[in-house]
Motif scaffolding. Structure first.
Motif, PDB file in Angstrom:
ATOM      1  N   ALA A  80       2.981   0.272  18.084  1.00  0.00           N
ATOM      2  CA  ALA A  80       3.771   1.024  17.990  1.00  0.00           C
ATOM      3  C   ALA A  80       4.130   1.967  18.689  1.00  0.00           C
ATOM      4  N   ILE A  81       3.521   2.129  19.783  1.00  0.00           N
ATOM      5  CA  ILE A  81       4.319   3.661  20.224  1.00  0.00           C
ATOM      6  C   ILE A  81       5.032   2.981  21.654  1.00  0.00           C
ATOM      7  N   ARG A  82       4.844   1.401  21.692  1.00  0.00           N
ATOM      8  CA  ARG A  82       5.064   0.500  22.904  1.00  0.00           C
ATOM      9  C   ARG A  82       6.580   0.820  23.419  1.00  0.00           C
ATOM     10  N   SER A  83       7.270   0.809  24.215  1.00  0.00           N
ATOM     11  CA  SER A  83       8.610   0.654  24.070  1.00  0.00           C
ATOM     12  C   SER A  83       9.127  -0.954  23.823  1.00  0.00           C
ATOM     13  N   GLY A  84      10.515  -0.518  23.390  1.00  0.00           N
ATOM     14  CA  GLY A  84      10.525  -1.758  22.670  1.00  0.00           C
ATOM     15  C   GLY A  84      10.698  -2.173  20.756  1.00  0.00           C
ATOM     16  N   GLY A  85       9.420  -2.270  20.866  1.00  0.00           N
ATOM     17  CA  GLY A  85       8.830  -2.175  19.773  1.00  0.00           C
ATOM     18  C   GLY A  85       8.892  -3.832  18.970  1.00  0.00           C
ATOM     19  N   MET A  86       8.790  -4.476  18.481  1.00  0.00           N
ATOM     20  CA  MET A  86       8.058  -5.729  18.537  1.00  0.00           C
ATOM     21  C   MET A  86       9.017  -5.888  17.124  1.00  0.00           C
ATOM     22  N   ASP A  87       9.690  -7.253  16.661  1.00  0.00           N
ATOM     23  CA  ASP A  87      10.108  -7.789  15.775  1.00  0.00           C
ATOM     24  C   ASP A  87       9.691  -9.525  15.065  1.00  0.00           C
TER      25      ASP A  87
END
Length: 208
Positions: A94-101
């Motif tokens: 959740a805090i990683r840059s770029g997120g996830m889709d």
């Protein structure tokens, strides 16, 4: 209505009332449904596991949980450790840059996806309390010749639920198309998993 039909409906209704609660297994199925990652095999695995555990309970194996409290304690702490690990992993995503889709997330291999499904299923002591003990007790109260119908009804409820959860999750895909939405989902998953882990440890400490 015949005794077989009544037993089948009883199994279906009781299973629906128990399985619809928000839990680690359900959230994992929902996640994989959103990612469209091995949804069919995961649904089939969950349904077969539920049917097997309920069958064991109806056959009287559930009594082993009472005579082997150390086994339940081991499952409780093991499940808490697994849920804590998974919850922290979700928060880290959740805090990683770029997120996830849904499209960009690296899919789990089938073996790893089923292994995690098995962990969410068998390392959760509530699964045994619900399926083996509670469902087993209700099924054992049925006439002997109606017990298979009870198990079939309960398994059918599991199948309907997991199909709805896994494939119905795709309805939410447009909402979760943005990385921010996936960050929110991972935060919810992470906090929920950690809360469940703490709850398991607290219950184990109270019963010790």
């Amino acid at each position: 209505m015949s005794s077989l039909s009544s037993a089948g409906l009883a199994g279906f209704a009781l299973s629906c009332s128990l399985i619809a609660a928000i839990g680690a297994q359900n959230m994992f199925v929902l996640q994989q449904g959103l990612r469209r990652n091995h949804v069919g095999p995961i649904i089939l695995f969950c349904t077969i596991c539920d049917a097997a555990l309920i069958s064991l309970g109806v056959s009287g194996i559930g009594a082993l949980v009472h005579v082997a409290p150390a086994m339940l304690s081991f499952m409780t702490y093991g499940g808490a450790a697994f849920l804590a690990w998974y919850g922290l992993s979700a928060l880290r995503r959740a805090i990683r840059s770029g997120g996830m889709d849904a499209d960009g997330a690296p899919p789990l291999p089938l073996g790893k996806a089923l292994a995690r499904t098995a962990a969410f299923t068998f390392l959760n002591p509530h699964v045994y309390l619900d399926t083996v003990l509670l469902m087993g007790a209700a099924g054992s109260a049925q006439p002997v010749d109606a017990r298979p119908a009870f198990v079939v009804g309960a398994a059918l409820a599991s199948l309907v639920w997991f199909v709805s959860l896994g494939y119905g999750a795709r309805v939410l895909a447009p909402v979760l198309a943005r990385p921010t939405a996936w960050r929110v989902l991972d935060c919810v998953v992470g906090v929920t998993m950690l809360a469940m882990a703490l709850n398991l440890v607290a219950r184990a400490a109270q019963s010790a």
